[in-house]
Design a protein around this motif. Structure first.
Motif, mmCIF file in Angstrom:
data_model
loop_
_atom_site.group_PDB
_atom_site.id
_atom_site.type_symbol
_atom_site.label_atom_id
_atom_site.label_comp_id
_atom_site.label_asym_id
_atom_site.label_seq_id
_atom_site.Cartn_x
_atom_site.Cartn_y
_atom_site.Cartn_z
ATOM 1 N N LEU A 11 0.839 -1.192 0.000
ATOM 2 C CA LEU A 11 0.000 0.000 0.000
ATOM 3 C C LEU A 11 0.876 1.243 0.000
ATOM 4 O O LEU A 11 1.796 1.360 0.821
ATOM 5 N N VAL A 12 0.588 2.164 -0.908
ATOM 6 C CA VAL A 12 1.369 3.387 -1.017
ATOM 7 C C VAL A 12 0.437 4.550 -1.339
ATOM 8 O O VAL A 12 -0.600 4.367 -1.982
ATOM 9 N N GLN A 13 0.802 5.737 -0.889
ATOM 10 C CA GLN A 13 0.001 6.928 -1.164
ATOM 11 C C GLN A 13 0.246 7.435 -2.581
ATOM 12 O O GLN A 13 1.313 7.201 -3.154
ATOM 13 N N PRO A 14 -0.734 8.122 -3.164
ATOM 14 C CA PRO A 14 -0.511 8.725 -4.476
ATOM 15 C C PRO A 14 0.733 9.608 -4.473
ATOM 16 O O PRO A 14 0.980 10.352 -3.527
ATOM 17 N N GLY A 15 1.506 9.504 -5.548
ATOM 18 C CA GLY A 15 2.760 10.230 -5.645
ATOM 19 C C GLY A 15 3.948 9.492 -5.083
ATOM 20 O O GLY A 15 5.094 9.926 -5.284
ATOM 21 N N GLY A 16 3.712 8.388 -4.410
ATOM 22 C CA GLY A 16 4.777 7.610 -3.819
ATOM 23 C C GLY A 16 5.450 6.687 -4.811
ATOM 24 O O GLY A 16 5.125 6.668 -5.994
ATOM 25 N N SER A 17 6.392 5.899 -4.297
ATOM 26 C CA SER A 17 7.181 5.002 -5.135
ATOM 27 C C SER A 17 7.243 3.607 -4.540
ATOM 28 O O SER A 17 7.171 3.428 -3.321
ATOM 29 N N LEU A 18 7.378 2.630 -5.412
ATOM 30 C CA LEU A 18 7.619 1.246 -5.039
ATOM 31 C C LEU A 18 8.581 0.638 -6.037
ATOM 32 O O LEU A 18 8.604 1.040 -7.204
ATOM 33 N N ARG A 19 9.345 -0.335 -5.588
ATOM 34 C CA ARG A 19 10.179 -1.114 -6.488
ATOM 35 C C ARG A 19 9.798 -2.578 -6.368
ATOM 36 O O ARG A 19 9.939 -3.179 -5.298
ATOM 37 N N LEU A 20 9.322 -3.148 -7.457
ATOM 38 C CA LEU A 20 8.981 -4.549 -7.514
ATOM 39 C C LEU A 20 10.179 -5.360 -7.983
ATOM 40 O O LEU A 20 10.952 -4.907 -8.826
ATOM 41 N N SER A 21 10.313 -6.554 -7.439
ATOM 42 C CA SER A 21 11.394 -7.451 -7.820
ATOM 43 C C SER A 21 10.827 -8.763 -8.326
ATOM 44 O O SER A 21 9.829 -9.260 -7.801
ATOM 45 N N CYS A 22 11.462 -9.315 -9.333
ATOM 46 C CA CYS A 22 11.118 -10.626 -9.871
ATOM 47 C C CYS A 22 12.377 -11.468 -9.841
ATOM 48 O O CYS A 22 13.302 -11.248 -10.638
ATOM 49 N N ALA A 23 12.423 -12.409 -8.917
ATOM 50 C CA ALA A 23 13.587 -13.271 -8.752
ATOM 51 C C ALA A 23 13.348 -14.597 -9.452
ATOM 52 O O ALA A 23 12.333 -15.259 -9.223
ATOM 53 N N ALA A 24 14.287 -14.990 -10.299
ATOM 54 C CA ALA A 24 14.181 -16.226 -11.059
ATOM 55 C C ALA A 24 15.044 -17.316 -10.447
ATOM 56 O O ALA A 24 16.094 -17.033 -9.853
ATOM 57 N N SER A 25 14.611 -18.558 -10.605
ATOM 58 C CA SER A 25 15.348 -19.691 -10.068
ATOM 59 C C SER A 25 16.519 -20.104 -10.950
ATOM 60 O O SER A 25 17.288 -20.986 -10.570
ATOM 61 N N LYS A 26 16.647 -19.483 -12.109
ATOM 62 C CA LYS A 26 17.796 -19.689 -12.968
ATOM 63 C C LYS A 26 18.177 -18.367 -13.606
ATOM 64 O O LYS A 26 17.511 -17.349 -13.387
ATOM 65 N N SER A 27 19.221 -18.372 -14.403
ATOM 66 C CA SER A 27 19.728 -17.143 -14.990
ATOM 67 C C SER A 27 18.651 -16.391 -15.770
ATOM 68 O O SER A 27 17.900 -16.979 -16.545
ATOM 69 N N ILE A 28 18.599 -15.078 -15.545
ATOM 70 C CA ILE A 28 17.700 -14.229 -16.312
ATOM 71 C C ILE A 28 18.028 -14.307 -17.802
ATOM 72 O O ILE A 28 17.145 -14.145 -18.651
#
Length: 120
Positions: A11-28
Motif C-alpha cells: 500500500l502506497v500513497q498517491p505520488g509515492g514510489s515502489l520497487r517490484l522485484s522478480c527473482a528467477a530460479s535460474k539465470s535471467i
C-alpha cells in the motif's frame, strides 16, 4: 522447475514510489524476454513493461516516464521501479518470462503476483 517470485508490492500513497522485484530460479539470460503485467478488477491483463535479451525495453503509454524496468543478471532479478504512482496503477502485478524461442521449444512462466494498492 523454473520459478518466478515477485516481491515489493504493498500500500502506497498517491505520488509515492515502489520497487517490484522478480527473482528467477535460474539465470535471467535464459529468458528471451521478461515482462511485467498488471490486472485490475474487471479489466484485462495488460503489459506494463518488458525487457529482452539484448536489453531493449518497452513500456505502456500510461506508465512512460514514471516506470523503469531493469535487470541484475548476477542476482537473477528483474526490477520494476514505479514512481509518481496514481490510484489507477492499483492492480495485481505479475512477472512473466518466455524462454526457448530460438530452439522452438517455447516455455512461458508466470509469477504468483503481488498486489499494489495506491490510495490515500
Amino acid at each position: 522447475q523454473v520459478q518466478l517470485v515477485e516481491s515489493g508490492g504493498g500500500l502506497v500513497q498517491p505520488g509515492g514510489s515502489l520497487r517490484l522485484s522478480c527473482a528467477a530460479s535460474k539465470s535471467i539470460l535464459s529468458f528471451n524476454v521478461v515482462g511485467w503485467y498488471r490486472q485490475a478488477p474487471g479489466k484485462q491483463r495488460e503489459l506494463v513493461a518488458g525487457i529482452n535479451l539484448g536489453g531493449l525495453t518497452n513500456y505502456a503509454d500510461s506508465v512512460k516516464g514514471r516506470f523503469t524496468i531493469s535487470r541484475d543478471n548476477a542476482k537473477n532479478t528483474v526490477y520494476l521501479q514505479m514512481n509518481s504512482l496514481k490510484p489507477e496503477d492499483t492492480a495485481v502485478y505479475y512477472c512473466n518470462g518466455v524462454a526457448g524461442i530460438s530452439t522452438g521449444r517455447l516455455n512461458e512462466y508466470w509469477g504468483q503476483g503481488t498486489q499494489v494498492t495506491v490510495s490515500s
